[in-house]
Design a protein around this motif. Sequence first.
Motif, PDB file in Angstrom:
ATOM      1  N   VAL A  92      28.302 -18.701 -17.155  1.00  0.00           N
ATOM      2  CA  VAL A  92      27.022 -18.722 -17.854  1.00  0.00           C
ATOM      3  C   VAL A  92      26.436 -17.318 -17.969  1.00  0.00           C
ATOM      4  CG1 VAL A  92      24.637 -19.539 -17.768  1.00  0.00           C
ATOM      5  CG2 VAL A  92      26.509 -21.113 -17.269  1.00  0.00           C
ATOM      6  N   VAL A  93      26.454 -16.564 -16.890  1.00  0.00           N
ATOM      7  CA  VAL A  93      25.908 -15.204 -16.927  1.00  0.00           C
ATOM      8  C   VAL A  93      26.723 -14.342 -17.889  1.00  0.00           C
ATOM      9  CG1 VAL A  93      25.515 -13.104 -15.593  1.00  0.00           C
ATOM     10  CG2 VAL A  93      24.932 -15.328 -14.608  1.00  0.00           C
ATOM     11  N   GLU A  94      28.034 -14.445 -17.806  1.00  0.00           N
ATOM     12  CA  GLU A  94      28.905 -13.634 -18.654  1.00  0.00           C
ATOM     13  C   GLU A  94      28.679 -13.922 -20.135  1.00  0.00           C
ATOM     14  OE1 GLU A  94      30.382 -13.595 -14.615  1.00  0.00           O
ATOM     15  OE2 GLU A  94      29.798 -15.247 -15.940  1.00  0.00           O
ATOM     16  N   MET A  95      28.373 -15.171 -20.470  1.00  0.00           N
ATOM     17  CA  MET A  95      28.116 -15.515 -21.868  1.00  0.00           C
ATOM     18  C   MET A  95      26.911 -14.788 -22.435  1.00  0.00           C
ATOM     19  SD  MET A  95      28.721 -19.531 -22.646  1.00  0.00           S
ATOM     20  CE  MET A  95      28.236 -19.247 -24.349  1.00  0.00           C
ATOM     21  N   GLY A  96      25.960 -14.459 -21.581  1.00  0.00           N
ATOM     22  CA  GLY A  96      24.747 -13.790 -22.039  1.00  0.00           C
ATOM     23  C   GLY A  96      24.894 -12.294 -22.190  1.00  0.00           C
ATOM     24  N   ARG A  97      26.082 -11.770 -21.873  1.00  0.00           N
ATOM     25  CA  ARG A  97      26.323 -10.338 -21.985  1.00  0.00           C
ATOM     26  C   ARG A  97      27.087 -10.023 -23.269  1.00  0.00           C
ATOM     27  NH1 ARG A  97      28.482  -9.571 -15.772  1.00  0.00           N
ATOM     28  NH2 ARG A  97      26.429  -9.632 -14.741  1.00  0.00           N
ATOM     29  N   PHE A  98      26.850  -8.842 -23.785  1.00  0.00           N
ATOM     30  CA  PHE A  98      27.583  -8.392 -24.959  1.00  0.00           C
ATOM     31  C   PHE A  98      28.322  -7.094 -24.628  1.00  0.00           C
ATOM     32  CE2 PHE A  98      24.957 -11.553 -26.701  1.00  0.00           C
ATOM     33  CZ  PHE A  98      25.438 -11.904 -27.950  1.00  0.00           C
ATOM     34  N   ASP A  99      27.615  -6.065 -24.250  1.00  0.00           N
ATOM     35  CA  ASP A  99      28.206  -4.815 -23.781  1.00  0.00           C
ATOM     36  C   ASP A  99      27.515  -4.461 -22.472  1.00  0.00           C
ATOM     37  OD1 ASP A  99      30.003  -4.255 -25.879  1.00  0.00           O
ATOM     38  OD2 ASP A  99      28.360  -3.515 -27.129  1.00  0.00           O
ATOM     39  N   GLY A 100      28.274  -3.902 -21.539  1.00  0.00           N
ATOM     40  CA  GLY A 100      27.655  -3.470 -20.302  1.00  0.00           C
ATOM     41  C   GLY A 100      27.259  -4.621 -19.405  1.00  0.00           C
ATOM     42  N   GLU A 101      26.327  -4.348 -18.492  1.00  0.00           N
ATOM     43  CA  GLU A 101      25.919  -5.321 -17.485  1.00  0.00           C
ATOM     44  C   GLU A 101      24.618  -6.030 -17.824  1.00  0.00           C
ATOM     45  OE1 GLU A 101      27.837  -6.190 -14.815  1.00  0.00           O
ATOM     46  OE2 GLU A 101      29.289  -4.933 -15.871  1.00  0.00           O
ATOM     47  N   GLU A 102      23.969  -5.645 -18.911  1.00  0.00           N
ATOM     48  CA  GLU A 102      22.721  -6.318 -19.282  1.00  0.00           C
ATOM     49  C   GLU A 102      23.006  -7.755 -19.709  1.00  0.00           C
ATOM     50  OE1 GLU A 102      22.348  -1.941 -20.323  1.00  0.00           O
ATOM     51  OE2 GLU A 102      23.795  -3.558 -20.709  1.00  0.00           O
ATOM     52  N   THR A 103      22.096  -8.649 -19.342  1.00  0.00           N
ATOM     53  CA  THR A 103      22.222 -10.060 -19.726  1.00  0.00           C
ATOM     54  C   THR A 103      21.082 -10.369 -20.681  1.00  0.00           C
ATOM     55  OG1 THR A 103      23.138 -10.556 -17.547  1.00  0.00           O
ATOM     56  CG2 THR A 103      22.421 -12.420 -18.889  1.00  0.00           C
ATOM     57  N   TRP A 104      21.432 -10.616 -21.928  1.00  0.00           N
ATOM     58  CA  TRP A 104      20.410 -10.754 -22.961  1.00  0.00           C
ATOM     59  C   TRP A 104      20.028 -12.201 -23.243  1.00  0.00           C
ATOM     60  CZ3 TRP A 104      18.633  -6.154 -23.312  1.00  0.00           C
ATOM     61  CH2 TRP A 104      19.479  -5.037 -23.280  1.00  0.00           C
ATOM     62  N   ILE A 105      20.877 -13.147 -22.863  1.00  0.00           N
ATOM     63  CA  ILE A 105      20.676 -14.550 -23.223  1.00  0.00           C
ATOM     64  C   ILE A 105      20.904 -15.417 -21.997  1.00  0.00           C
ATOM     65  CG2 ILE A 105      21.418 -16.430 -24.746  1.00  0.00           C
ATOM     66  CD1 ILE A 105      22.717 -14.130 -26.485  1.00  0.00           C
ATOM     67  N   LEU A 106      20.100 -16.445 -21.836  1.00  0.00           N
ATOM     68  CA  LEU A 106      20.316 -17.444 -20.793  1.00  0.00           C
ATOM     69  C   LEU A 106      20.584 -18.775 -21.486  1.00  0.00           C
ATOM     70  CD1 LEU A 106      19.401 -19.816 -18.735  1.00  0.00           C
ATOM     71  CD2 LEU A 106      20.461 -17.782 -17.758  1.00  0.00           C
ATOM     72  N   TYR A 107      21.804 -19.241 -21.373  1.00  0.00           N
ATOM     73  CA  TYR A 107      22.176 -20.527 -21.975  1.00  0.00           C
ATOM     74  C   TYR A 107      21.779 -21.644 -21.011  1.00  0.00           C
ATOM     75  CZ  TYR A 107      24.707 -18.014 -25.566  1.00  0.00           C
ATOM     76  OH  TYR A 107      25.032 -17.209 -26.625  1.00  0.00           O
ATOM     77  N   TYR A 108      20.830 -22.465 -21.453  1.00  0.00           N
ATOM     78  CA  TYR A 108      20.247 -23.435 -20.528  1.00  0.00           C
ATOM     79  C   TYR A 108      21.067 -24.712 -20.390  1.00  0.00           C
ATOM     80  CZ  TYR A 108      16.923 -26.396 -18.126  1.00  0.00           C
ATOM     81  OH  TYR A 108      16.335 -27.227 -17.200  1.00  0.00           O
ATOM     82  N   ALA A 109      21.504 -25.259 -21.493  1.00  0.00           N
ATOM     83  CA  ALA A 109      22.331 -26.469 -21.424  1.00  0.00           C
ATOM     84  C   ALA A 109      23.767 -26.076 -21.108  1.00  0.00           C
ATOM     85  CB  ALA A 109      22.271 -27.225 -22.746  1.00  0.00           C
ATOM     86  N   TYR A 110      24.532 -27.024 -20.612  1.00  0.00           N
ATOM     87  CA  TYR A 110      25.954 -26.792 -20.424  1.00  0.00           C
ATOM     88  C   TYR A 110      26.670 -27.853 -21.243  1.00  0.00           C
ATOM     89  CZ  TYR A 110      30.234 -25.160 -18.271  1.00  0.00           C
ATOM     90  OH  TYR A 110      31.482 -24.608 -18.058  1.00  0.00           O
ATOM     91  N   THR A 111      27.343 -27.395 -22.277  1.00  0.00           N
ATOM     92  CA  THR A 111      27.867 -28.294 -23.302  1.00  0.00           C
ATOM     93  C   THR A 111      29.364 -28.513 -23.147  1.00  0.00           C
ATOM     94  OG1 THR A 111      26.173 -27.530 -24.847  1.00  0.00           O
ATOM     95  CG2 THR A 111      28.088 -28.647 -25.787  1.00  0.00           C
ATOM     96  N   VAL A 112      29.775 -29.763 -23.239  1.00  0.00           N
ATOM     97  CA  VAL A 112      31.192 -30.115 -23.290  1.00  0.00           C
ATOM     98  C   VAL A 112      31.506 -30.495 -24.732  1.00  0.00           C
ATOM     99  CG1 VAL A 112      32.980 -31.700 -22.489  1.00  0.00           C
ATOM    100  CG2 VAL A 112      31.225 -30.893 -20.892  1.00  0.00           C
ATOM    101  N   TYR A 113      32.415 -29.754 -25.329  1.00  0.00           N
ATOM    102  CA  TYR A 113      32.828 -30.004 -26.712  1.00  0.00           C
ATOM    103  C   TYR A 113      34.144 -30.778 -26.717  1.00  0.00           C
ATOM    104  CZ  TYR A 113      29.623 -26.085 -27.614  1.00  0.00           C
ATOM    105  OH  TYR A 113      28.530 -25.261 -27.678  1.00  0.00           O
ATOM    106  N   GLY A 114      34.369 -31.523 -27.782  1.00  0.00           N
ATOM    107  CA  GLY A 114      35.640 -32.226 -27.878  1.00  0.00           C
ATOM    108  C   GLY A 114      35.620 -33.308 -28.932  1.00  0.00           C
ATOM    109  N   VAL A 115      36.508 -34.273 -28.772  1.00  0.00           N
ATOM    110  CA  VAL A 115      36.642 -35.405 -29.683  1.00  0.00           C
ATOM    111  C   VAL A 115      35.918 -36.585 -29.051  1.00  0.00           C
ATOM    112  CG1 VAL A 115      38.247 -36.905 -30.900  1.00  0.00           C
ATOM    113  CG2 VAL A 115      38.875 -34.525 -30.445  1.00  0.00           C
ATOM    114  N   TRP A 116      34.825 -37.001 -29.647  1.00  0.00           N
ATOM    115  CA  TRP A 116      34.005 -38.063 -29.073  1.00  0.00           C
ATOM    116  C   TRP A 116      34.408 -39.411 -29.670  1.00  0.00           C
ATOM    117  CZ3 TRP A 116      30.183 -37.497 -25.291  1.00  0.00           C
ATOM    118  CH2 TRP A 116      30.040 -36.182 -24.827  1.00  0.00           C
TER     119      TRP A 116
END
Length: 476
Positions: free
Chosen positions: A164-188
């Motif tokens: 989750v933390v890594e997803m909010g990073r783009f370059d460097g160590e700054e974290t710009w986004i906090l993804y709140y939900a945790y989504t499972v994708y697939g064939v429903w």
Amino acid sequence: MGSTSEFSRRELIRRAAALGVAAVPAMGVLSACASGGDDDNKQVDKGTKSAKNPLAVNEKAALDVVIFDGGFGQQYAKDAEAEYKKAYPGAEVKHSATQDIAPQLQPRFNGGTPPDLIDNSGAKQMDMGTLVSQKQLTDLNALLDAPSVDDPGKKVRDTLRPGVVEMGRFDGEETWILYYAYTVYGVWYSQTNLQKLDAQYPETWDDMLKVCEAAKKKGIAGWTYAGKYPYYIPFSLYPFIGKIGGVEVLNRIDNLEPNAWKDPAVKAAFEAYYELYRKGYILQGTPGLDHIQSQTAWNEGKALFIPNGSWVENESKKTTPKDFRMAVGAPSSLDKNDKLPFGTLWASGGEPFIVPKNARNPQGGMELLRIMLGRKSSQNFIKAVSSLTSLNGGTEGLVLPPGLASSQQALDKAGRNVLNPRLQDWYVALQKEKIGVGALGEMMAGRLTPDEAIKKIQKYADDTAKDSSVKKYTHK
């Protein structure tokens, strides 16, 4: 997308009532953002830092929150805002909700008066890569290093699900986004409707075609999808590609590498999906359906399978039969040569929250996120919208609805084989307008062959790679 959808979420990808992407002004206009020259636009003074107030929130400063009103609704945010008010009774909390995130908020960014916290999700979300490259966001590491509301001995970052933390990073160590939900994708799918055909979820593509053929003989379509927003198709197609060819194929695609889309795994996956169209297994009229209409048709038993994210359980609950027994399946195995085992799926953070750099009360925005990542708010979210949060755990003592229980089981089965394509985060226009609408939607409607779709997508990717106005990101 979320709301994410789920997406942003939510896509996440993500869950707006209309696409409207072409009508959304380019986020490049943010390069001319005003910083706010008058006193009304200046940031409020910080409060006194303490054990109860680790982010030094100004206890009397107003808080301005904008939530994407999609698949997850907005009640979960209102519940967290009520907790904020308990902690800071002197603060006024302004709550707004909209599906038109970019059209409504771009003028505020340009004027130097953005909200303090934004749920930047839906079809009309602001381009995250552009926001980062134009330095319009607050680094959230202060939030991540603050103590959890549940356990002062743990930092917030140590309570989050992996990645989750890594997803909010783009370059460097700054974290710009906090993804709140945790989504499972697939064939429903509906376990009940599969059982009516004496079938189980197909673990191989050959079995998938057999199930679809059996359904066709009963007058039931194998698949449907959000035809008007075909960027939902990748929710099952991308992990299918990764399963066939390995995570390195998806990484090369994300990195915009030359000929990445010409990988044999991509061609194999595209041809498999095209076969659904060619054999008449797609619900008639699907290209003209939006996400709600396709989900409703699926709930009505007109089609067995739909590519989607775990927000679908909440978003479609009004039309879901009580005995539907909603579940999610990982991509079927193409054949024995697949690089990754059955059970491999795409799961990642969804519903991206951001704190603008020029917000008047950035500490308040981060504090509300800290509250949201506590056990109480997380469980409110889980119970209200049938989705996991990025808090690692939080389901203890809860009776999970069928779809969410299935999502948790799918995650357990996947183990380490969880993929996280980043194209939809790094290059929103490429993913939605071009790959989704311009190619995948055309292929699944039979207007492009797989080879034609691949050629078109590769050109889109190459054009993006050559576009000096687009900030580039790569897997490290």
